[in-house]
Design an enzyme around this catalytic site. Structure first.
Site, PDB file in Angstrom:
ATOM      1  N   GLY A   8       0.809  -1.226   0.000  1.00 37.44           N
ATOM      2  CA  GLY A   8       0.000   0.000   0.000  1.00 37.44           C
ATOM      3  C   GLY A   8       0.836   1.266   0.000  1.00 37.44           C
ATOM      4  O   GLY A   8       2.022   1.258   0.332  1.00 37.44           O
ATOM      5  N   ARG A  60      -1.661   8.009   4.414  1.00 37.68           N
ATOM      6  CA  ARG A  60      -1.970   8.750   5.638  1.00 37.68           C
ATOM      7  C   ARG A  60      -0.741   9.033   6.499  1.00 37.68           C
ATOM      8  O   ARG A  60      -0.782   9.835   7.410  1.00 37.68           O
ATOM      9  CB  ARG A  60      -3.031   7.963   6.452  1.00 37.68           C
ATOM     10  CG  ARG A  60      -4.399   8.000   5.821  1.00 37.68           C
ATOM     11  CD  ARG A  60      -5.322   6.925   6.387  1.00 37.68           C
ATOM     12  NE  ARG A  60      -5.081   5.602   5.798  1.00 37.68           N
ATOM     13  CZ  ARG A  60      -5.748   4.501   6.116  1.00 37.68           C
ATOM     14  NH1 ARG A  60      -6.700   4.549   7.023  1.00 37.68           N
ATOM     15  NH2 ARG A  60      -5.476   3.342   5.534  1.00 37.68           N
ATOM     16  N   GLN A  70       2.737  -6.061  -6.585  1.00 37.33           N
ATOM     17  CA  GLN A  70       1.377  -5.593  -6.863  1.00 37.33           C
ATOM     18  C   GLN A  70       1.460  -4.214  -7.516  1.00 37.33           C
ATOM     19  O   GLN A  70       1.813  -3.235  -6.869  1.00 37.33           O
ATOM     20  CB  GLN A  70       0.543  -5.495  -5.578  1.00 37.33           C
ATOM     21  CG  GLN A  70      -0.909  -5.124  -5.847  1.00 37.33           C
ATOM     22  CD  GLN A  70      -1.626  -4.585  -4.611  1.00 37.33           C
ATOM     23  OE1 GLN A  70      -1.006  -4.193  -3.633  1.00 37.33           O
ATOM     24  NE2 GLN A  70      -2.947  -4.546  -4.681  1.00 37.33           N
ATOM     25  N   ASN A 124      -1.518   3.655  10.627  1.00 39.62           N
ATOM     26  CA  ASN A 124      -1.826   4.375   9.395  1.00 39.62           C
ATOM     27  C   ASN A 124      -1.296   5.798   9.399  1.00 39.62           C
ATOM     28  O   ASN A 124      -1.138   6.404   8.351  1.00 39.62           O
ATOM     29  CB  ASN A 124      -3.339   4.398   9.158  1.00 39.62           C
ATOM     30  CG  ASN A 124      -3.892   2.991   8.953  1.00 39.62           C
ATOM     31  OD1 ASN A 124      -3.348   2.217   8.160  1.00 39.62           O
ATOM     32  ND2 ASN A 124      -4.927   2.642   9.677  1.00 39.62           N
ATOM     33  N   TYR A 134      41.192  12.633  25.090  1.00 39.90           N
ATOM     34  CA  TYR A 134      40.813  11.973  23.844  1.00 39.90           C
ATOM     35  C   TYR A 134      41.783  10.838  23.595  1.00 39.90           C
ATOM     36  O   TYR A 134      42.993  11.070  23.462  1.00 39.90           O
ATOM     37  CB  TYR A 134      40.811  12.940  22.657  1.00 39.90           C
ATOM     38  CG  TYR A 134      40.600  12.179  21.364  1.00 39.90           C
ATOM     39  CD1 TYR A 134      39.446  11.410  21.190  1.00 39.90           C
ATOM     40  CD2 TYR A 134      41.576  12.155  20.362  1.00 39.90           C
ATOM     41  CE1 TYR A 134      39.259  10.647  20.050  1.00 39.90           C
ATOM     42  CE2 TYR A 134      41.387  11.402  19.213  1.00 39.90           C
ATOM     43  CZ  TYR A 134      40.227  10.648  19.072  1.00 39.90           C
ATOM     44  OH  TYR A 134      40.042   9.887  17.946  1.00 39.90           O
ATOM     45  N   ARG A 155      58.985  19.127  26.919  1.00 34.84           N
ATOM     46  CA  ARG A 155      58.438  20.481  27.050  1.00 34.84           C
ATOM     47  C   ARG A 155      59.586  21.441  27.315  1.00 34.84           C
ATOM     48  O   ARG A 155      60.657  21.036  27.768  1.00 34.84           O
ATOM     49  CB  ARG A 155      57.418  20.576  28.183  1.00 34.84           C
ATOM     50  CG  ARG A 155      57.933  20.136  29.544  1.00 34.84           C
ATOM     51  CD  ARG A 155      56.997  20.598  30.647  1.00 34.84           C
ATOM     52  NE  ARG A 155      56.615  19.573  31.579  1.00 34.84           N
ATOM     53  CZ  ARG A 155      57.214  19.362  32.771  1.00 34.84           C
ATOM     54  NH1 ARG A 155      58.255  20.068  33.131  1.00 34.84           N
ATOM     55  NH2 ARG A 155      56.772  18.417  33.567  1.00 34.84           N
TER      56      ARG A 155
HETATM   57  C1  UD1 Z   1      -7.676  -2.820   6.408  1.00 35.88           C
HETATM   58  C2  UD1 Z   1      -8.999  -3.568   6.306  1.00 35.88           C
HETATM   59  C3  UD1 Z   1      -9.858  -3.170   7.502  1.00 35.88           C
HETATM   60  C4  UD1 Z   1      -9.126  -3.486   8.788  1.00 35.88           C
HETATM   61  C5  UD1 Z   1      -7.746  -2.843   8.808  1.00 35.88           C
HETATM   62  C6  UD1 Z   1      -6.967  -3.379   9.982  1.00 35.88           C
HETATM   63  C7  UD1 Z   1      -9.546  -3.871   3.942  1.00 35.88           C
HETATM   64  C8  UD1 Z   1     -10.339  -3.375   2.798  1.00 35.88           C
HETATM   65  N1  UD1 Z   1      -9.665  -3.211   5.085  1.00 35.88           N
HETATM   66  O1  UD1 Z   1      -7.969  -1.446   6.336  1.00 35.88           O
HETATM   67  O2  UD1 Z   1     -11.090  -3.892   7.461  1.00 35.88           O
HETATM   68  O3  UD1 Z   1      -9.889  -3.036   9.880  1.00 35.88           O
HETATM   69  O4  UD1 Z   1      -7.006  -3.163   7.614  1.00 35.88           O
HETATM   70  O5  UD1 Z   1      -5.722  -2.750  10.117  1.00 35.88           O
HETATM   71  O6  UD1 Z   1      -8.872  -4.854   3.796  1.00 35.88           O
HETATM   72  N2  UD1 Z   1      -2.170  -3.117   1.005  1.00 35.88           N
HETATM   73  C9  UD1 Z   1      -1.595  -3.647  -0.134  1.00 35.88           C
HETATM   74  N3  UD1 Z   1      -2.114  -3.324  -1.353  1.00 35.88           N
HETATM   75  C10 UD1 Z   1      -3.178  -2.505  -1.485  1.00 35.88           C
HETATM   76  C11 UD1 Z   1      -3.771  -1.971  -0.319  1.00 35.88           C
HETATM   77  C12 UD1 Z   1      -3.237  -2.301   0.905  1.00 35.88           C
HETATM   78  O7  UD1 Z   1      -0.616  -4.395  -0.048  1.00 35.88           O
HETATM   79  O8  UD1 Z   1      -3.582  -2.274  -2.618  1.00 35.88           O
HETATM   80  C13 UD1 Z   1      -1.582  -3.461   2.298  1.00 35.88           C
HETATM   81  C14 UD1 Z   1      -1.072  -2.243   3.038  1.00 35.88           C
HETATM   82  O9  UD1 Z   1       0.289  -1.989   2.697  1.00 35.88           O
HETATM   83  C15 UD1 Z   1      -1.238  -2.644   4.489  1.00 35.88           C
HETATM   84  C16 UD1 Z   1      -2.453  -3.582   4.447  1.00 35.88           C
HETATM   85  O10 UD1 Z   1      -2.570  -4.011   3.119  1.00 35.88           O
HETATM   86  O11 UD1 Z   1      -0.130  -3.339   4.975  1.00 35.88           O
HETATM   87  C17 UD1 Z   1      -3.730  -2.898   4.894  1.00 35.88           C
HETATM   88  O12 UD1 Z   1      -3.982  -1.805   4.029  1.00 35.88           O
HETATM   89  P1  UD1 Z   1      -4.543  -0.414   4.532  1.00 35.88           P
HETATM   90  O13 UD1 Z   1      -4.727   0.476   3.383  1.00 35.88           O
HETATM   91  O14 UD1 Z   1      -3.738   0.062   5.677  1.00 35.88           O
HETATM   92  O15 UD1 Z   1      -5.975  -0.894   5.022  1.00 35.88           O
HETATM   93  P2  UD1 Z   1      -6.873  -0.272   6.145  1.00 35.88           P
HETATM   94  O16 UD1 Z   1      -7.577   0.912   5.626  1.00 35.88           O
HETATM   95  O17 UD1 Z   1      -6.084  -0.115   7.382  1.00 35.88           O
HETATM   96 CA    CA Z   2      -3.884  -0.266   7.921  1.00 39.27          CA
END
Ligand code: UD1
Ligand code: CA
Length: 462
Positions: free
Chosen positions: A12, A16, A75, A229, A368, A442
Site C-alpha cells: 500500500g 496517511r 502488486q 496508518n 581523547y 616540554r
Molecule cells: C484494512 C482492512 C480493515 C481493517 C484494517 C486493519 C480492507 C479493505 N480493510 O484497512 O477492514 O480493519 O485493515 O488494520 O482490507 N495493502 C496492499 N495493497 C493494497 C492496499 C493495501 O498491499 O492495494 C496493504 C497495506 O500496505 C497494508 C495492508 O494491506 O499493509 C492494509 O492496508 P490499509 O490500506 O492500511 O488498510 P486499512 O484501511 O487499514
Molecule cells: Ca492499515
C-alpha cells in the site's frame, strides 16, 4: 508449521503517513515495522513466506535482500487488499493447507495469538477465520457485522452506515484461509465501494453466498492488532511496544525507575539486579549484564556491558564493550570499537575511539584516546590527547602496562610508551618512551626575578 503459508501485505501507499519513506520501513522501537512482522512470521515456522510489495517495492526489497526464506510478489498498481493477495497466487500454485495473512502495518501481534487463530480455524474446519477485536475507538477500521452471532460481513469505515459505525468489533486485517477455495473466490470480488478498490473484507460475504464456513477469533488484548496508518498511531504503537519490553524486563528482575522515559529496543538483553535511571535509551543489539547501574540520560547502542558496570549520567556508548566492574562517565563518549577492561575507569569528558583500555586503568578527566592500545593499570592524566591524525592518515598509540601519563600531555602517534614508564605533565611526546623511563617533552621553565615588581613600578610613573 507444515502446510502453513504466510503472506504479508506491504504494497500500500501508506498515504496517511504523509512520508516519502515506505510505511513498513518506518522504525518501531528500533526495528523497521516489517521486521517485527517478519519475526512473528518466522516464529510460526511456515512452509513459505511471501511479502506483497508495490509502492516503493525496490526500497523494501533492497532492505530485505539476503533473506533467502522470503519470496516477493509485486502488486502494480495497488488496487486494494484482495488484489494484493491475488498477486501471491502464482507463488502458491499447487500448495495446500492454510494461508495466514498478516499485515505489514500491524507490528504488535504475537505468534501465540496467531497460533490461537490457526487452532480455531482448523478445529472449526473453516474456509476463512477472521481475527477481530473489540475496541473503544473503532474509527478507521472495518466493522464486523454479525447476524445471530455469526459473522456475515465486514464493512469499511467509509462504506458503513451510521448504525454500523457504532459497532465496536473491528477487523484486524489478520486472517487464516483454507488455500483450496481462496484464489477462485478472490476473482469474484468487485470494486463497488467508496475507494473503488478490491476489498479482501468482501470475501466474508462471498463465502457466505457460497455457503463456505467463516469463523472469527476475538483477540483478548485488542492492543495487539493495532494498525499503523498515521505517524500519531506509529508513536502510540511504539509506546505500547516499549511498555511491553519494560514490563518483561521488570518481571525478570531489572529495576526501571521511570518506565515512561526509558526506551529499550525489543532485542536488548539485560540481567537481573540492574538499575536503569530515567531518560535512558538502550538500542539495537545491546546486552547489559546483571548488577549494573545505568544513570540518567545515557544512550547505549549495540554495545555489550558485563556485570556490575556503572555508567554515570549523560554518556553515549556506541558499538563498544565494557568489562566487569568498570565505570564510565559522567559525560563520557565511547565511540565505535572502544573496549574497556575490567574495573577500569573512564571519567568526565573522556572520549574514546577504536581504543582498547586495559583492566584497572584510569582516565578520570578530559581526554581523547583514539586508535590506541592501552594496557593494564595505566594512569592517564587529565587533558591527555592522542594525536592520532596527521591530516591524511590515522596512527596508533601504544601505552604498556603500568605506565603513567602526566596531565595535559600529547602523544603524537605513532608512538609507544613502554611498560611502567612515566610521561612528565605537559609533554608533547613524539618519540617512544622506553620501559621504566621518564619522557619529558616540554620547554624548561625560567623564572625572571623581580620582573613583576619592576613592571608595576614602571606602570605607576606614567
Ligand atoms: C484494512 C482492512 C480493515 C481493517 C484494517 C486493519 C480492507 C479493505 N480493510 O484497512 O477492514 O480493519 O485493515 O488494520 O482490507 N495493502 C496492499 N495493497 C493494497 C492496499 C493495501 O498491499 O492495494 C496493504 C497495506 O500496505 C497494508 C495492508 O494491506 O499493509 C492494509 O492496508 P490499509 O490500506 O492500511 O488498510 P486499512 O484501511 O487499514
Ligand atoms: Ca492499515
Amino acid at each position: 508449521m507444515s502446510d502453513v503459508h504466510v503472506v504479508i501485505l506491504a504494497a500500500g501507499m501508506g498515504t496517511r503517513l504523509k512520508s516519502s519513506k515506505p510505511k513498513v520501513l518506518h522504525p518501531v522501537v528500533g526495528a523497521p515495522m516489517v521486521e517485527h512482522v517478519l519475526r512473528l512470521a518466522a516464529a510460526l515456522a511456515p512452509t513459505s513466506t511471501t511479502l506483497v510489495v508495490g509502492h516503493q517495492a525496490d526500497a523494501i526489497r533492497a532492505y530485505l535482500r539476503d533473506r533467502p526464506e522470503l519470496q516477493f510478489a509485486l502488486q502494480m498498481p495497488q488496487n486494494g487488499t484482495a488484489h494484493a493477495l491475488q498477486q501471491a497466487e502464482p507463488l502458491l500454485a499447487g500448495r495446500h493447507g492454510t494461508l495466514v495473512l498478516l499485515s505489514g502495518d500491524v507490528p504488535l501481534l504475537r505468534a501465540e495469538t496467531v497460533r490461537l487463530l490457526l487452532d480455531a480455524h482448523r478445529s472449526a474446519g473453516a474456509a476463512a477465520t477472521v481475527m477481530t477485536a473489540v475496541v473503544e475507538r473503532p474509527y478507521g477500521y472495518g466493522r464486523v457485522i454479525r447476524t445471530s452471532g455469526k459473522i456475515v460481513g465486514i464493512v469499511e469505515e467509509r462504506d458503513a452506515s451510521p448504525a454500523q459505525r457504532l459497532g465496536r468489533e473491528i477487523n484486524s486485517g489478520i486472517y487464516a484461509f483454507d488455500l483450496a477455495p481462496l484464489f477462485e473466490a478472490l476473482r469474484t470480488i468487485a470494486t463497488r465501494n467508496a475507494q473503488g478498490e478490491y476489498y479482501l473484507t468482501d470475501l466474508v460475504a462471498v463465502y457466505r453466498r457460497q455457503r463456505l464456513p467463516v469463523e472469527t477469533l476475538i483477540v483478548e488484548d485488542a492492543r495487539e492488532v493495532r494498525g499503523i496508518n498515521t505517524l500519531g498511531e506509529l508513536s502510540e504503537v511504539s509506546a505500547i511496544m516499549r511498555q511491553t519490553k519494560n514490563a518483561e524486563l521488570m518481571a525478570a528482575g531489572v529495576t526501571i525507575i521511570d518506565p515512561v522515559t526509558t526506551y529499550i529496543d525489543a532485542e536488548v538483553e539485560i540481567g537481573p539486579d540492574t538499575v536503569i535511571h530515567p531518560g535512558v535509551l538502550i538500542q539495537g543489539r545491546s546486552r547489559i549484564g546483571s548488577g549494573c547501574e545505568i544513570h540518567a540520560n545515557v544512550r547505549i547502542a549495540n554495545s555489550v556491558l558485563a556485570d556490575r558496570v556503572t555508567v554515570h549520567d549523560f554518556c553515549l556508548l556506541l558499538d563498544s564493550e565494557v568489562g566487569e566492574g568498570a565505570s564510565v562517565g559522567p559525560f563520557a563518549h565511547l565511540r565505535a570499537g572502544s573496549i574497556i577492561g575490567q574495573k577500569a575507569k573512564i571519567g568526565n569528558f573522556v572520549e574514546l575511539k577504536k581504543t582498547t583500555f586495559g583492566p584497572d586503568s584510569k582516565a578520570n578527566h578530559l581526554s581523547y584516546l583514539g586508535d590506541a592500545t592501552i594496557g593494564a593499570n595505566v594512569n592517564i592524566g587529565a587533558g591527555t590527547i592522542t594525536c592520532n591524525y596527521d591530516g591524511q592518515w590515522k596512527h596508533q598509540t601504544v601505552i604498556e602496562d603500568g605506565a603513567f601519563i602526566g596531565s595535559d600531555s600529547q602523544l603524537i602517534a605513532p608512538v609507544r610508551v613502554g611498560k611502567g614508564a612515566y610521561v612528565g605533565a605537559g609533554s608533547s611526546i613524539t618519540e617512544d618512551v622506553p620501559a621504566g623511563a621518564l619522557g619529558v617533552g616540554r620547554g624548561r621553565q625560567t623564572n625572571i626575578m623581580d620582573w613583576a615588581d619592576r613592571k608595576r613600578a614602571a606602570h605607576k610613573k606614567t
